[in-house]
Design an enzyme around this catalytic site. Structure first.
Site, short mmCIF file in Angstrom:
data_model
loop_
_atom_site.label_atom_id
_atom_site.label_comp_id
_atom_site.label_asym_id
_atom_site.label_seq_id
_atom_site.Cartn_x
_atom_site.Cartn_y
_atom_site.Cartn_z
N LYS A 83 89.48 43.96 59.99
CA LYS A 83 89.65 44.77 61.29
C LYS A 83 90.19 46.61 60.68
O LYS A 83 90.78 46.31 59.85
CB LYS A 83 90.76 44.29 62.21
N TYR A 112 96.95 43.55 57.53
CA TYR A 112 97.87 42.39 56.95
C TYR A 112 98.04 42.63 55.72
O TYR A 112 98.85 42.13 54.91
CB TYR A 112 97.06 41.12 57.44
N HIS A 145 90.80 47.12 65.50
CA HIS A 145 92.12 46.36 65.93
C HIS A 145 92.83 46.65 67.22
O HIS A 145 93.23 45.66 67.77
CB HIS A 145 93.01 46.68 64.61
N ASP A 160 90.07 34.85 59.21
CA ASP A 160 90.35 35.99 60.19
C ASP A 160 91.51 36.94 59.46
O ASP A 160 92.57 36.46 59.19
CB ASP A 160 90.80 35.76 61.42
#
Ligand code: NAD
Length: 282
Positions: A76, A51, A109, A46
């Site tokens: 996302k 990120y 997200h 994930d």
């Protein structure tokens, strides 16, 4: 090696119930962490554009020698790209960073109901495009509240395959989970061990002593038995291994109920409230 159960999503695609999350793993540590996770046996990663480590996730999946089809990868859409054309460009970038021609699952997200004139519906219709084109095998949402899901149901054709939301013993989030269960939306529980904050909780440590497992294993097993999908994060190989070993024991229903009763409602959140969260990375 443990056998991870699979969950069939509402579009017929299959997701491993246990995966590995890479939030807050620095890009320079991500490829090694994901390689270790794949060696341990994780087959579900994930990540998110937010990120900043999609590239390294893709590198590790390729370096593993596994078939692309054997690893389920989620990413996302970042908060700055909800406008349809921005979403298309951001999704192209996600695929090029990962070095893949598809993702298994792509999520909005955050709903950001106070931004974009409250319009996440056109964003969702753009994800429907990605799915129709086959470059996102499944599409879903993250941090959507019941009223956001109701709006998608009223105004669009596709029920999200998943809703990825904060869930752990201090914030069990059962109303949103129940809506998902009633409408065929699988719940993915983020921060499943509350970023470590539940692990010293006496109720948890006592159950862990009783069943001869670690506190993190007890909490993750609680999620598994509630039917949610989880992807704990760690960069410590021994903890990654521990978090993967959840399938040789069970919790009795009383212990499951005792853990669920640790719920503190909204006070138990460790992350932001999706109704007001409006962060857009600069
Ligand atoms: P988590 O609950 O998985 O906790 C991670 C932390 O717990 C680690 O940094 C480590 O300090 C500790 N830990 C992990 N395993 C342990 C063990 N066995 N023993 C002791 N300590 C241990 O928190 P998270 O990373 O926030 O959540 C997991 C994943 O969920 C993320 O990596 C990300 O993929 C996803 N996530 C999504 C959202 C979203 O908005 N969609 C938000 C947060 C997280």
């Amino acid at each position: 090696m443990s056998t991870v159960p699979s969950i069939t999503l509402n579009d017929g695609n299959i997701i491993p119930q246990l995966g590995f999350g890479v939030y807050q793993i620095k890009p320079e540590e991500t490829a090694e962490a994901v390689s270790t996770a794949l060696e341990i046996g994780y087959r579900h990663i994930d990540t998110a554009e937010m990120y900043g480590n999609e590239k390294e996730v893709g590198e590790a999946v390729r370096a593993s020698g596994l078939d692309r089809g054997d690893v389920f990868v989620t990413s996302k859409l970042n908060n700055g790209f909800h406008e349809p054309q921005d979403a298309r460009e951001a999704f192209d970038k996600t695929l090029s960073e990962l070095g893949f021609d598809y993702v298994d699952l792509f999520l909005i997200h955050w709903p950001l109901p106070t931004l974009y004139d409250g319009d996440f519906v056109s964003t969702w219709k753009t994800l429907e495009e990605f799915r129709r084109g086959g470059r996102a095998r499944s599409i879903g949402v993250s941090n959507f509240q019941i009223e956001h899901l109701e709006r998608l149901a009223a105004e669009t054709d596709t029920v999200p395959a998943v809703n990825q939301i904060e869930v752990h013993p201090y914030f069990v989030n059962d109303a949103v989970r129940r809506y998902g269960e009633e409408h065929g939306i699988a719940t993915e529980a983020w921060s499943p061990i509350a970023q470590g904050k539940v692990l010293d909780e006496p109720t948890i440590t006592q159950i862990a002593d009783k069943v001869g497992k670690k506190p993190a294993q007890v909490v993750l097993r609680w999620h598994i038995e509630r039917g949610d999908i989880v992807f704990p994060k760690s960069v410590t190989p021994s903890r990654m291994k521990e978090n993967f070993e959840l399938f040789d024991f069970e919790l009795d229903p009383t212990d499951i109920g005792t853990i669920t009763a640790l719920d503190q409602g909204a006070d138990g959140r460790i992350g932001p409230n999706p109704d007001t969260f409006a962060y857009v990375p600069g």
